[in-house]
Design a protein around this motif. Structure first.
Motif, PDB file in Angstrom:
ATOM      1  N   THR A  19       0.847  -1.192   0.000  1.00 49.01           N
ATOM      2  CA  THR A  19       0.000   0.000   0.000  1.00 49.01           C
ATOM      3  C   THR A  19       0.885   1.246   0.000  1.00 49.01           C
ATOM      4  OG1 THR A  19      -0.093   0.158   2.401  1.00 49.01           O
ATOM      5  CG2 THR A  19      -1.826  -1.173   1.301  1.00 49.01           C
ATOM      6  N   PHE A  20       0.308   2.374  -0.397  1.00 48.11           N
ATOM      7  CA  PHE A  20       1.025   3.639  -0.380  1.00 48.11           C
ATOM      8  C   PHE A  20       1.547   3.924   1.032  1.00 48.11           C
ATOM      9  CE2 PHE A  20       0.652   8.273   0.392  1.00 48.11           C
ATOM     10  CZ  PHE A  20       1.742   8.677  -0.348  1.00 48.11           C
ATOM     11  N   ALA A  21       0.724   3.683   2.051  1.00 43.86           N
ATOM     12  CA  ALA A  21       1.125   3.954   3.439  1.00 43.86           C
ATOM     13  C   ALA A  21       2.315   3.106   3.857  1.00 43.86           C
ATOM     14  CB  ALA A  21      -0.046   3.708   4.390  1.00 43.86           C
ATOM     15  N   ALA A  22       2.357   1.846   3.444  1.00 37.95           N
ATOM     16  CA  ALA A  22       3.423   0.937   3.846  1.00 37.95           C
ATOM     17  C   ALA A  22       4.669   1.085   2.985  1.00 37.95           C
ATOM     18  CB  ALA A  22       2.929  -0.508   3.783  1.00 37.95           C
ATOM     19  N   CYS A  23       4.559   1.798   1.877  1.00 39.98           N
ATOM     20  CA  CYS A  23       5.685   1.918   0.949  1.00 39.98           C
ATOM     21  C   CYS A  23       6.175   3.371   0.927  1.00 39.98           C
ATOM     22  CB  CYS A  23       5.244   1.422  -0.431  1.00 39.98           C
ATOM     23  SG  CYS A  23       6.599   1.129  -1.588  1.00 39.98           S
ATOM     24  N   CYS A  24       5.982   4.065  -0.158  1.00 41.72           N
ATOM     25  CA  CYS A  24       6.518   5.425  -0.316  1.00 41.72           C
ATOM     26  C   CYS A  24       5.847   6.454   0.588  1.00 41.72           C
ATOM     27  CB  CYS A  24       6.414   5.857  -1.771  1.00 41.72           C
ATOM     28  SG  CYS A  24       7.481   4.873  -2.855  1.00 41.72           S
ATOM     29  N   GLY A  25       4.645   6.193   1.025  1.00 41.49           N
ATOM     30  CA  GLY A  25       3.958   7.117   1.913  1.00 41.49           C
ATOM     31  C   GLY A  25       4.702   7.357   3.212  1.00 41.49           C
ATOM     32  N   ARG A  26       5.566   6.411   3.589  1.00 47.15           N
ATOM     33  CA  ARG A  26       6.370   6.567   4.814  1.00 47.15           C
ATOM     34  C   ARG A  26       7.378   7.705   4.690  1.00 47.15           C
ATOM     35  NH1 ARG A  26       8.958   0.809   5.452  1.00 47.15           N
ATOM     36  NH2 ARG A  26       9.083   1.098   3.215  1.00 47.15           N
ATOM     37  N   TYR A  27       7.771   8.036   3.461  1.00 45.32           N
ATOM     38  CA  TYR A  27       8.843   9.005   3.246  1.00 45.32           C
ATOM     39  C   TYR A  27       8.351  10.369   2.784  1.00 45.32           C
ATOM     40  CZ  TYR A  27      10.992   4.426   3.123  1.00 45.32           C
ATOM     41  OH  TYR A  27      11.347   3.137   3.423  1.00 45.32           O
ATOM     42  N   LEU A  28       7.203  10.425   2.120  1.00 45.61           N
ATOM     43  CA  LEU A  28       6.699  11.693   1.592  1.00 45.61           C
ATOM     44  C   LEU A  28       6.114  12.541   2.714  1.00 45.61           C
ATOM     45  CD1 LEU A  28       6.842   9.856  -1.015  1.00 45.61           C
ATOM     46  CD2 LEU A  28       5.162  11.408  -1.939  1.00 45.61           C
ATOM     47  N   GLY A  29       6.749  13.665   2.959  1.00 45.38           N
ATOM     48  CA  GLY A  29       6.250  14.612   3.942  1.00 45.38           C
ATOM     49  C   GLY A  29       6.455  14.228   5.393  1.00 45.38           C
ATOM     50  N   THR A  30       7.207  13.161   5.646  1.00 45.84           N
ATOM     51  CA  THR A  30       7.372  12.707   7.030  1.00 45.84           C
ATOM     52  C   THR A  30       8.743  13.011   7.604  1.00 45.84           C
ATOM     53  OG1 THR A  30       8.217  10.515   6.445  1.00 45.84           O
ATOM     54  CG2 THR A  30       5.806  10.771   6.559  1.00 45.84           C
ATOM     55  N   GLY A  31       9.729  13.227   6.740  1.00 45.42           N
ATOM     56  CA  GLY A  31      11.093  13.419   7.213  1.00 45.42           C
ATOM     57  C   GLY A  31      11.831  12.120   7.467  1.00 45.42           C
ATOM     58  N   LEU A  32      11.119  10.983   7.391  1.00 41.24           N
ATOM     59  CA  LEU A  32      11.756   9.684   7.564  1.00 41.24           C
ATOM     60  C   LEU A  32      12.643   9.417   6.353  1.00 41.24           C
ATOM     61  CD1 LEU A  32      11.902   7.032   9.254  1.00 41.24           C
ATOM     62  CD2 LEU A  32      10.050   6.179   7.805  1.00 41.24           C
ATOM     63  N   PRO A  33      13.939   9.149   6.561  1.00 37.16           N
ATOM     64  CA  PRO A  33      14.822   8.926   5.413  1.00 37.16           C
ATOM     65  C   PRO A  33      14.607   7.545   4.792  1.00 37.16           C
ATOM     66  CG  PRO A  33      16.064   8.715   7.447  1.00 37.16           C
ATOM     67  CD  PRO A  33      14.669   9.151   7.827  1.00 37.16           C
ATOM     68  N   ALA A  34      14.717   7.505   3.480  1.00 39.18           N
ATOM     69  CA  ALA A  34      14.651   6.225   2.769  1.00 39.18           C
ATOM     70  C   ALA A  34      15.879   5.396   3.151  1.00 39.18           C
ATOM     71  CB  ALA A  34      14.619   6.467   1.271  1.00 39.18           C
ATOM     72  N   PRO A  35      15.727   4.073   3.291  1.00 38.61           N
ATOM     73  CA  PRO A  35      16.844   3.252   3.743  1.00 38.61           C
ATOM     74  C   PRO A  35      17.933   3.035   2.697  1.00 38.61           C
ATOM     75  CG  PRO A  35      14.958   1.877   3.259  1.00 38.61           C
ATOM     76  CD  PRO A  35      14.502   3.300   3.138  1.00 38.61           C
TER      77      PRO A  35
END
Length: 132
Positions: A19-35
């Motif tokens: 899902t968007f939330a479990a995938c790229c949604g974690r990084y867009l607008g959250t400040g969480l860095p991609a691994p």
């Protein structure tokens, strides 16, 4: 045509089976860095789909980042195929991908090898070379 804004429970535009939330949604607008560079590349594609200029600018390396970015209106993004993710060393990587889109009824294909750098725990897009 306005950009597509997937709901959190919709399939992620990047093409992963999540899902968007479990995938790229974690990084867009959250400040969480991609691994890794591939996850950042996928989130940047998703940002293009969503029209999220803020994410695109925030994930562009400061040495190459434009001061502003305007997305071309009317582009419909159709899919992303990541061909290769190549870690060069602990702080550099390349991602080869093909992104398909349609603009004014005409299909388009972007085949690129993108370079990424990791600084202070964050991956950044540096630049890309278009391939045939």
């Amino acid at each position: 045509m306005p950009p597509t804004k997937p709901a959190l429970t919709d399939a992620c535009p990047c093409g992963r089976a999540a899902t968007f939330a479990a995938c790229c949604g974690r990084y867009l607008g959250t400040g969480l860095p991609a691994p890794d560079a591939e996850a950042l590349m996928r989130s940047r594609y998703t940002a293009f789909v969503r029209g999220d200029v803020a994410h695109l600018l925030a994930t562009w390396h400061p040495s190459q980042r434009p001061s502003t970015l305007e997305l071309e209106p009317g582009i419909k993004w159709l899919g992303l195929d990541v061909k290769r993710h190549t870690p060069v060393d602990a702080t550099h990587a390349e991602v080869e991908f093909v992104a398909r889109s349609r603009h004014q009824g005409r299909g388009q294909r972007l085949h690129e090898r993108s370079r990424f750098v990791r600084e202070d725990g964050h991956w950044y897009y540096v630049d890309g070379e278009q391939l045939t």
